[in-house]
Design a protein around this motif. Structure first.
Motif, PDB file in Angstrom:
ATOM      1  N   HIS A 105      15.845   7.887 -48.266  1.00 34.25           N
ATOM      2  CA  HIS A 105      16.938   6.904 -48.207  1.00 34.25           C
ATOM      3  C   HIS A 105      18.296   7.573 -47.887  1.00 34.25           C
ATOM      4  CE1 HIS A 105      19.016   3.216 -49.597  1.00 34.25           C
ATOM      5  NE2 HIS A 105      19.878   4.036 -50.164  1.00 34.25           N
TER       6      HIS A 105
ATOM      7  N   ASP B  70      22.983  -0.599 -48.226  1.00 31.37           N
ATOM      8  CA  ASP B  70      21.544  -0.427 -48.054  1.00 31.37           C
ATOM      9  C   ASP B  70      21.006  -1.383 -46.990  1.00 31.37           C
ATOM     10  OD1 ASP B  70      21.682   1.535 -49.890  1.00 31.37           O
ATOM     11  OD2 ASP B  70      20.707   0.424 -51.518  1.00 31.37           O
TER      12      ASP B  70
ATOM     13  N   HIS C 129      21.078   7.022 -44.823  1.00 38.81           N
ATOM     14  CA  HIS C 129      22.539   6.829 -44.863  1.00 38.81           C
ATOM     15  C   HIS C 129      23.256   7.867 -43.986  1.00 38.81           C
ATOM     16  CE1 HIS C 129      23.155   3.598 -47.688  1.00 38.81           C
ATOM     17  NE2 HIS C 129      22.517   4.201 -48.678  1.00 38.81           N
TER      18      HIS C 129
HETATM   19 ZN    ZN Z   1      21.914   3.489 -50.565  1.00 32.96          ZN
END
Ligand code: ZN
Ligand code: KG4
Length: 332
Positions: free
Chosen positions: A111, A301, A115
């Motif tokens: 994750h 997100d 980003h």
């Molecule tokens: Zn995040």
């Protein structure tokens, strides 16, 4: 290659279809914020249950928006970690089921790496660059040498910056999550009204500490007379925001100067902060460094950043095993 991305690491259920690692054909995000607001923070079991309800409709919406069916999908990329294990497992299980049933290649994605590289969905940035990830769960500075080649330069030793914003907002009675609200109120306040401490500024290289800053602000608020605090909210928000932004900007620009890079890329929910955007651009420019922020929808997100990385790894020949598990803590 068209890649379906799936993201469920925290409190957003997301799916996206990205073509060629750059072109976003669809990007669906269903937020659980109101389900957690009642509790003043993300409740892991609630998150898992809400992901279970939302995941299939969200994937269908992403395919529908892209005008595609599963037969058109060449690869599946899913967030494997870091995050809440129960939440991650929902996305992971669905991704595996689709990959298994349709014989589609699939890969697990970090994750944070998503980003760090989300900017490529919108613009090209030359390697190497310094990436600041600043969200409710993370505050870290990386040297991004290339896709797949990252060096951690520093990170928070306690709270994340977004967490500090949220906790001070809660003490101010602003509700959850409070970061965006603090940003809005700060615009009407005086950022020099109160001098809050700047955790680890000038110390510990590129590591951060926001816990002491949060405590100092909370104690300041609690010490004020109840009748006065309403009139001071804007100044407190502006002053606290200024302290956080000051540390983030100075450490990130120093990291970029030390690494001799030409660009800084900032991502994560707190990267939506208007003061952070303005100050980072201003101070970096003085140092001859370019600042790049993804659009807010790609800062928070999302599954497009996961699909884009999936494209890269699947093209490089990487495949994840169907026995792949979720990883709660995972440094890139
Ligand atoms: Zn995040
Ligand atoms: O990346 P994100 O959507 O979720 C994760 O934490 O992974 O980030 C959410 C965080 C929350 O702490 C929220 O208060 C903060 O980002 N945030 C902001 C702003 N918008 C969101 N903080 C400061 N200013 C904002 N404008």
């Amino acid at each position: 290659m068209k890649v379906l991305g799936i993201e469920s690491s925290c409190d957003e259920t997301a799916a996206a279809v990205v073509e060629g690692g750059r072109k976003v054909l669809s990007n669906i995000v269903v937020s659980q914020v109101k389900d957690h607001a009642l509790f003043g923070g993300v409740v892991p079991e609630v998150a898992s249950r809400k992901h279970t309800e939302a995941i299939v409709p969200v994937i269908n919406a992403a395919l529908g928006d892209a005008g595609l069916g599963l037969d058109d999908i060449d690869g599946i990329a899913v967030t494997q970690g870091p995050g809440l294990v129960g939440a991650l497992l929902v996305g992971l299980s669905v991704a595996k089921s689709l990959a298994f049933a349709r014989n589609i290649p699939f890969v697990g994605i970090n994750h944070i790496e998503g980003h760090l590289t989300a900017i490529f969905l919108e613009e090209e940035v030359e390697f190497p660059y310094v990436g600041l990830i600043v969200s409710g769960g993370h505050t870290s500075i990386y040297l991004v040498k290339d896709l797949g080649d990252y060096q951690l330069l520093g990170k928070t030793i306690d709270d994340a910056a977004g967490e500090a914003f949220d906790k001070v907002a809660k003490v101010l009675g602003l509700g959850y999550p409070g970061g965006a609200l603090m940003d809005r109120l700060a615009k009407q306040g005086d950022c020099k009204a109160i001098r809050f401490p700047r955790g680890l500024l000038g110390k510990a290289k590129f590591n951060f500490s926001f816990s002491g800053m949060k405590t100092a602000a909370s104690q300041y608020i609690k010490k004020q007379h109840e009748d006065l605090i309403g009139g001071m909210t804007n100044d407190i928000a502006a002053s606290f925001q200024e302290a956080i932004v000051d540390v983030l900007v100075k450490k990130t620009v120093a990291a970029a100067e030390q690494s001799d890079v030409k660009s800084i890329v900032i991502s994560g929910g707190v990267a939506c902060n208007s003061r952070l955007r303005a100050r980072m651009a201003e101070i970096a420019k003085e140092a001859g460094i370019k600042t790049c922020f993804p659009s807010p929808v790609f800062c928070t997100d999302n599954a497009a950043m996961i699909a884009a990385l999936g494209d890269y790894y699947l093209k490089s020949g990487k495949r994840s095993d169907l026995a792949m598990n979720a990883v709660a803590r995972w440094e890139v």
